[in-house]
Design a protein around this motif. Structure first.
Motif: not given
Length: 168
Positions: A1-25
């Motif tokens: 896995m290259n560093s570009k995919n790691i960085a994008k993965g971190g951003l996508f994980t953060a975005a997914g978690f933010i949407f889940l957190y917003l859906s919970s409250f």
């Protein structure tokens, strides 16, 4: 896995978690935020690769465990989060009938798992005034609509943002 995919993965994980957190409250639009969190996985598949998408799904699923609303967590882990990966493999078959069978079989199994976990953990809170067959029919129609909209979003994303998919 290259560093570009790691960085994008971190951003996508953060975005997914933010949407889940917003859906919970959020008092309204819980389903909309769940659907937005599920769109993150196909975007990851399009801009990175399958390995990164699986890691984003896994990380987001683990992070969802800290969300106070456990129903959101259960539904994401067993249905919305993993569906982008299931859809990816089903559509690689290029046979509409088999794709349909795989997708709806996955949905029914996931719905059964979610219902079992929910009814086990939250005993007595699963009563409904509607008969189960009407609820299931509505869920099937809703899932078909969700799959159709997700396919449309993926097509739109590919057409408008094809610059992201050229340099995986």
């Amino acid at each position: 896995m290259n560093s570009k995919n790691i960085a994008k993965g971190g951003l996508f994980t953060a975005a997914g978690f933010i949407f889940l957190y917003l859906s919970s409250f959020m008092p309204t639009n819980k389903l909309a935020f769940l659907i937005l969190s599920s769109v993150i996985i196909p975007i990851t598949l399009l801009t990175c690769n399958l390995k990164t998408a699986i890691l984003v799904y896994s990380a987001t699923s683990l992070l969802s465990l800290i969300i106070p609303n456990k129903v959101i967590c259960i539904v994401y882990i067993f249905l919305f989060g993993i569906y982008g990966i299931v859809k990816y493999f089903a559509e690689k078959i290029n046979n509409n009938v088999i794709e349909f069978i795989i997708k709806f079989t996955f949905f029914n199994i996931s719905l059964g798992i979610c219902y079992f976990i929910y009814s086990t953990l939250f005993m007595g809170l699963t009563n409904s005034k509607l008969p189960i067959y009407i609820l299931l029919a509505g869920a099937e129609i809703g899932f078909g609509l969700y799959d159709f909209i997700l396919t449309g979003f993926i097509s739109y994303f590919l057409n408008k943002f094809n610059i992201f998919t050229k340099n995986k």
